[in-house]
Motif scaffolding. Structure first.
Motif, mmCIF file in Angstrom:
data_model
loop_
_atom_site.group_PDB
_atom_site.id
_atom_site.type_symbol
_atom_site.label_atom_id
_atom_site.label_comp_id
_atom_site.label_asym_id
_atom_site.label_seq_id
_atom_site.Cartn_x
_atom_site.Cartn_y
_atom_site.Cartn_z
ATOM 1 N N LYS A 230 -2.861 -0.294 -2.095
ATOM 2 C CA LYS A 230 -1.933 0.787 -1.765
ATOM 3 C C LYS A 230 -0.584 0.232 -1.333
ATOM 4 C CE LYS A 230 -4.370 2.892 1.379
ATOM 5 N NZ LYS A 230 -4.756 3.966 2.345
ATOM 6 N N VAL A 231 0.471 0.960 -1.700
ATOM 7 C CA VAL A 231 1.831 0.578 -1.318
ATOM 8 C C VAL A 231 2.464 1.704 -0.522
ATOM 9 C CG1 VAL A 231 4.144 -0.030 -2.161
ATOM 10 C CG2 VAL A 231 2.115 -0.898 -3.345
ATOM 11 N N GLY A 232 3.017 1.370 0.624
ATOM 12 C CA GLY A 232 3.770 2.316 1.428
ATOM 13 C C GLY A 232 5.227 1.887 1.505
ATOM 14 N N LEU A 233 6.097 2.846 1.783
ATOM 15 C CA LEU A 233 7.537 2.599 1.877
ATOM 16 C C LEU A 233 8.040 3.084 3.226
ATOM 17 C CD1 LEU A 233 10.451 2.111 0.816
ATOM 18 C CD2 LEU A 233 10.310 4.367 -0.274
ATOM 19 N N HIS A 234 8.721 2.198 3.945
ATOM 20 C CA HIS A 234 9.377 2.525 5.213
ATOM 21 C C HIS A 234 10.878 2.479 4.951
ATOM 22 C CE1 HIS A 234 10.475 1.792 9.561
ATOM 23 N NE2 HIS A 234 11.381 1.029 8.993
ATOM 24 N N ALA A 235 11.570 3.607 5.187
ATOM 25 C CA ALA A 235 12.992 3.687 4.869
ATOM 26 C C ALA A 235 13.729 4.488 5.931
ATOM 27 C CB ALA A 235 13.201 4.327 3.495
ATOM 28 N N VAL A 236 15.011 4.218 6.067
ATOM 29 C CA VAL A 236 15.861 5.016 6.945
ATOM 30 C C VAL A 236 15.945 6.428 6.369
ATOM 31 C CG1 VAL A 236 18.204 5.300 7.846
ATOM 32 C CG2 VAL A 236 17.174 3.015 7.704
#
Length: 349
Positions: A230-236
């Motif tokens: 699984k891939v998660g994305l943390h972004a402003v």
């Protein structure tokens, strides 16, 4: 796709007045924000770990345990635990305890940390950055897999069959690996078969696709099933009623925060032009009105080959509690339904 928020419990001066909220009041606001996120149906709330005067998150498991008592469904995790400077035994105990308090909602995102202050604070050498993380992640995974551990390494006293208690409610406490832009980190996470959380705070989402592909390829080579990678994305990110309002609200605090960090690291001063580029169609900031943000989230997922989770980092700007709460409400009630409906289309294959 899971949608959530990450917070560093920022307690920075208001850019207009120069005043800070009292730490106890800021903590009360943060717990209220987590409760709102739970109420509007967001999937996860993460608390970072820093040891600096501008953040109140040096003990994330304590904050999350307090939040567990005020919430019912939202998952609660670290974002990230600076594992390189921590004792994996204590980290596991803290989050196993959180898992019991929250009735099975705890997670760990383990990382090295984007700031270096934890290393000298806890007696570690920053030059051992990679070796520390590899060894301690190995121990953390062994503790997750068995109650009694026999283990030895360079950076911690050996274990000779001691039991690690308590055990979590979940059969397998979720452990993600938080990464920035180092290819070796992506390959390491894939080889271990652990879910990946990618922090993208600049540039464009598609530029990280080769690194995400490295992760998936390494995982498959190591024999892990594709569905476990699984891939998660943390972004402003930040949401307001209109795109212009979102930008105008967020910019002053962003300018102050990134200006201060930039001075520490020798970066050139940030500007409104840079900010506007990052909030534009090709930038990595998820800032705007609900429809714009939802569309950009779906495009980000597509650019990275499909992501399982996106978390918003809102606390890099000094935001009034009511403003923050409204943004969380919009994320849960306006953005999330649009994104989840989009998952039923091509991106949901």
């Amino acid at each position: 796709m899971e949608i959530g928020i990450d917070s560093f419990a920022a307690n920075v001066p208001d850019p207009a007045t120069g005043k800070r909220v009292a730490p106890a009041a800021r903590m009360a606001d943060l717990l209220d924000e987590i409760a709102v996120a739970d109420r509007v149906g967001l999937d996860v709330f993460g608390i970072g770990e820093h040891h600096r005067p501008d953040f109140l998150d040096s003990a994330p498991a304590v904050i999350l345990a307090a939040a567990a008592a005020r919430t019912s469904t939202i998952r609660l995790g670290s974002a990230v635990t600076v594992l390189s400077a921590a004792d994996p035994v204590r980290v596991f105990q803290d989050f196993a305890t959180l898992d019991l308090i929250s009735q099975g909602r705890a997670e760990i995102i383990a990382g090295r940390g984007s700031f270096g202050e934890a290393y000298p604070l806890f007696g570690f050498n920053f030059e051992d950055y990679d070796d520390l993380f590899a060894e301690k992640l190995d121990l953390l995974l062994k503790i997750r897999g068995a109650t009694e551990i026999t283990w030895s390494g360079r950076f911690r006293p050996r274990l000779e069959g001691q039991g690690i208690y308590p055990r979590p409610l979940q059969e397998k406490l979720p452990i993600w690996v938080g990464v920035g832009g180092t290819p070796q980190s992506f390959v390491h996470a894939g080889t271990l078969g652990l879910p990946l959380m990618v922090a993208i705070i600049g540039g464009a989402f598609h530029r990280f696709r080769p690194l995400v592909d490295l992760y998936r390829e390494a995982g498959l080579r190591a024999g892990h099933a594709a569905e476990t990678l699984k891939v998660g994305l943390h972004a402003v990110g930040f949401v307001a009623e209109t795109a212009q309002e979102a930008k105008d609200i967020f910019f002053p605090g962003w300018l102050a925060m990134f200006g201060a960090i930039g001075r520490e690291r020798g970066w050139s001063p940030p500007s409104r032009a840079q900010f506007d580029a990052m909030t534009g169609p090709h930038g990595a900031y998820l800032i705007g009105d609900p429809a714009t943000v939802a569309e950009k989230m779906l495009k980000a997922s597509e650019a990275l080959g499909g992501v399982s989770r996106i978390t918003f980092q809102m606390s890099v700007a000094a935001l009034d509690h009511a403003v923050m709460t409204r943004s969380i409400e919009l994320l849960g009630t306006e953005v999330a339904p649009r994104v989840r409906a989009g998952d039923a289309g091509p991106l949901g294959r």
